[in-house]
Write an enzyme that holds these catalytic residues in place. Structure first.
Site, short mmCIF file in Angstrom:
data_model
loop_
_atom_site.label_atom_id
_atom_site.label_comp_id
_atom_site.label_asym_id
_atom_site.label_seq_id
_atom_site.Cartn_x
_atom_site.Cartn_y
_atom_site.Cartn_z
N HIS A 14 0.86 -1.20 0.00
CA HIS A 14 0.00 0.00 0.00
C HIS A 14 0.89 1.25 0.00
O HIS A 14 1.47 1.61 1.02
CB HIS A 14 -0.90 0.01 1.25
CG HIS A 14 -1.85 1.16 1.29
ND1 HIS A 14 -3.19 0.99 1.53
CD2 HIS A 14 -1.69 2.50 1.14
CE1 HIS A 14 -3.81 2.17 1.52
NE2 HIS A 14 -2.90 3.11 1.30
N HIS A 16 1.42 5.44 -1.80
CA HIS A 16 1.00 6.55 -2.65
C HIS A 16 2.25 7.13 -3.30
O HIS A 16 3.14 7.63 -2.61
CB HIS A 16 0.31 7.64 -1.82
CG HIS A 16 -0.93 7.15 -1.14
ND1 HIS A 16 -2.18 7.29 -1.68
CD2 HIS A 16 -1.09 6.48 0.03
CE1 HIS A 16 -3.08 6.75 -0.87
NE2 HIS A 16 -2.44 6.25 0.18
N LYS A 100 -9.69 -0.22 -5.14
CA LYS A 100 -9.68 0.44 -3.83
C LYS A 100 -11.01 1.11 -3.56
O LYS A 100 -11.53 1.86 -4.38
CB LYS A 100 -8.56 1.49 -3.82
CG LYS A 100 -8.43 2.30 -2.53
CD LYS A 100 -7.75 1.52 -1.44
CE LYS A 100 -7.81 2.21 -0.09
NZ LYS A 100 -6.82 3.25 0.09
N HIS A 137 -10.46 1.42 2.47
CA HIS A 137 -10.18 2.45 3.46
C HIS A 137 -11.34 2.39 4.45
O HIS A 137 -12.45 2.85 4.14
CB HIS A 137 -10.08 3.84 2.82
CG HIS A 137 -9.72 4.90 3.82
ND1 HIS A 137 -8.48 5.49 3.87
CD2 HIS A 137 -10.42 5.41 4.86
CE1 HIS A 137 -8.44 6.35 4.88
NE2 HIS A 137 -9.61 6.32 5.50
N HIS A 175 -4.29 -0.23 6.30
CA HIS A 175 -3.73 0.60 7.37
C HIS A 175 -4.60 0.61 8.63
O HIS A 175 -5.12 1.63 9.04
CB HIS A 175 -3.48 2.04 6.88
CG HIS A 175 -4.54 2.62 5.98
ND1 HIS A 175 -5.85 2.67 6.32
CD2 HIS A 175 -4.45 3.18 4.74
CE1 HIS A 175 -6.54 3.24 5.35
NE2 HIS A 175 -5.70 3.54 4.37
N ASP A 248 1.48 2.81 3.50
CA ASP A 248 0.64 3.99 3.33
C ASP A 248 1.49 5.26 3.31
O ASP A 248 1.06 6.32 3.76
CB ASP A 248 -0.44 4.10 4.42
CG ASP A 248 -1.56 5.05 4.02
OD1 ASP A 248 -1.71 5.33 2.81
OD2 ASP A 248 -2.28 5.53 4.91
O1 DOR Z 1 -3.13 9.68 5.63
C1 DOR Z 1 -3.54 9.35 4.53
N1 DOR Z 1 -3.05 9.90 3.38
N2 DOR Z 1 -4.52 8.45 4.45
C2 DOR Z 1 -5.11 8.14 3.30
O2 DOR Z 1 -6.00 7.33 3.32
C3 DOR Z 1 -4.74 8.83 2.05
C4 DOR Z 1 -3.39 9.33 2.12
C5 DOR Z 1 -3.05 10.31 1.00
O3 DOR Z 1 -3.35 10.00 -0.16
O4 DOR Z 1 -2.47 11.34 1.28
ZN ZN Z 2 -3.32 5.11 1.64
#
Ligand code: DOR
Ligand code: ZN
Length: 350
Positions: A14, A16, A100, A137, A175, A248
């Site tokens: 997971h 980003h 997702k 989520h 998460h 995450d």
């Molecule tokens: O803290 C987070 N940031 N939780 C999420 O679910 C998304 C993520 C983000 O994309 O910045």
């Molecule tokens: Zn995330």
């Protein structure tokens, strides 16, 4: 005392990575130690179909360091309009590993998320048929629910029902942050698993709030009280294959975090495996790290583990104060502080 640790190369289930100029840094950081990563689709606009995912994957691959064999595993962003045909095409593309579910409004870039789970039941049925995992989520977004209870209410009011409705659907509760989520996963059938971040293993809400608000610890689901942190550590080191690594890691420019309405996300990718190692070391469970980081994830996704290894040494180093992020900079979690483990063979997939 164990001062050196060799692990089958881990994966991040997971992450980003964002897009555009940000990819240069985020991909380098992920590819440094991870073999593969499940890449979140919450871009603006979101990645909603196989074609968009394949183009995004190519942009990521273009930024991969030469000597890395890093594989970005792509995901779809579910909306109220995602059709069974979208799922079919995604699965047949061979490029998409999951879809997702962001309940609308739950977190960063979730405005196009799903407003009613029942509305996408036919799509979820197709996912179950095709064996495409649903990544969740798990936070309810009703304004009357306290932010610290959003995960628990999501499980009680939505996830329980979902699991009953689709007994064959593979689900990863992403998460997780609460004892309730752990209990839910433990009691659920084998097709239900969870990822745990390094920051939720290392910190709790006191770290974020006592003595001043520290925006770089602010993420969603929000860090909970210490007893939940302890429960997460126990789950991570339990050796139960339902719990595996998902950072995450979620980069945001400094000015968007240090603001009157700062956004959610902790950037850990630059030292992710080191931070997990620290958490397992503190819990006297270094022997449990390899399964959590390198085997349980691929097992759940039906993929082979990586073939090569990484080596970590117990050695103090100072985390950077800032990291480049496109035309901006970001403040990583632990900025300027000491990290106790270091990965040796960076960027050297054998
Ligand atoms: O803290 C987070 N940031 N939780 C999420 O679910 C998304 C993520 C983000 O994309 O910045
Ligand atoms: Zn995330």
């Amino acid at each position: 005392m164990n001062n050196i640790l060799k692990l089958t190369r881990p994966d991040d289930w997971h992450i980003h990575l964002r897009d555009g100029k940000a990819l240069k840094q985020t991909v380098k950081d992920a590819a440094r130690t991870f073999g593969r990563a499940i890449v979140m689709p919450n871009l603006i606009p979101p990645i909603k179909n196989a074609q968009q995912a394949t183009c995004y994957q190519q942009r990521i691959l273009n930024e991969c360091p030469n000597n890395s064999q890093f594989q970005p595993l792509m995901t779809l962003y579910l909306t109220d309009n995602t059709s069974s045909n979208d799922i079919k095409i995604a699965k047949e593309s061979g490029n998409i590993y999951a879809a997702k579910l962001y309940p609308a409004g739950a977190t960063t870039n979730s405005d196009s998320g799903v407003t009613s789970l029942t509305a996408i039941y036919p799509t979820l049925a197709t996912m179950a048929d095709y064996g495409l995992p649903l990544l969740v989520h798990g936070e309810i977004t009703r304004p009357d629910i306290d932010i610290y209870d959003r995960e628990k209410y999501f499980i009680d009011e939505q996830l329980n029902q979902l699991v009953k409705e689709f007994p064959n659907l593979k689900i990863v509760l992403e998460h997780i942050t609460t004892k309730e989520a752990i209990d839910f996963v433990l009691e659920a059938p084998v097709n239900i698993a969870a990822t745990i971040t390094a920051h939720h293993l290392l910190y709790n809400r006191n770290d974020m709030l006592v003595g001043g608000i520290r925006p770089h610890y602010y993420c969603l689901p929000i860090m909970k009280r210490n007893s939940h942190q302890q429960a997460l550590i126990k789950a991570a080191i339990s050796g139960n294959p339902k719990f595996f690594l998902g950072t995450d890691s979620a980069p945001h420019p400094q000015f968007k975090k240090e603001a009157s309405c700062g956004c959610a996300g902790c950037y850990t990718a630059y030292a992710a495996i080191e931070l997990y190692t620290e958490a397992f070391d503190r819990a006297n469970a270094l022997d449990k790290l390899e399964n959590f980081a390198s085997y349980f994830g691929p097992n759940f996704y039906g993929l082979p583990a990586n073939q090569d290894t990484i080596t970590l040494v117990r050695r103090n180093w100072q985390a950077p104060y800032t990291i480049p992020f496109g035309d901006e900079q970001l403040i990583p979690l632990r900025a300027g502080e000491i990290i106790q483990w270091q990965c040796l063979n960076e960027n050297t997939h054998e």
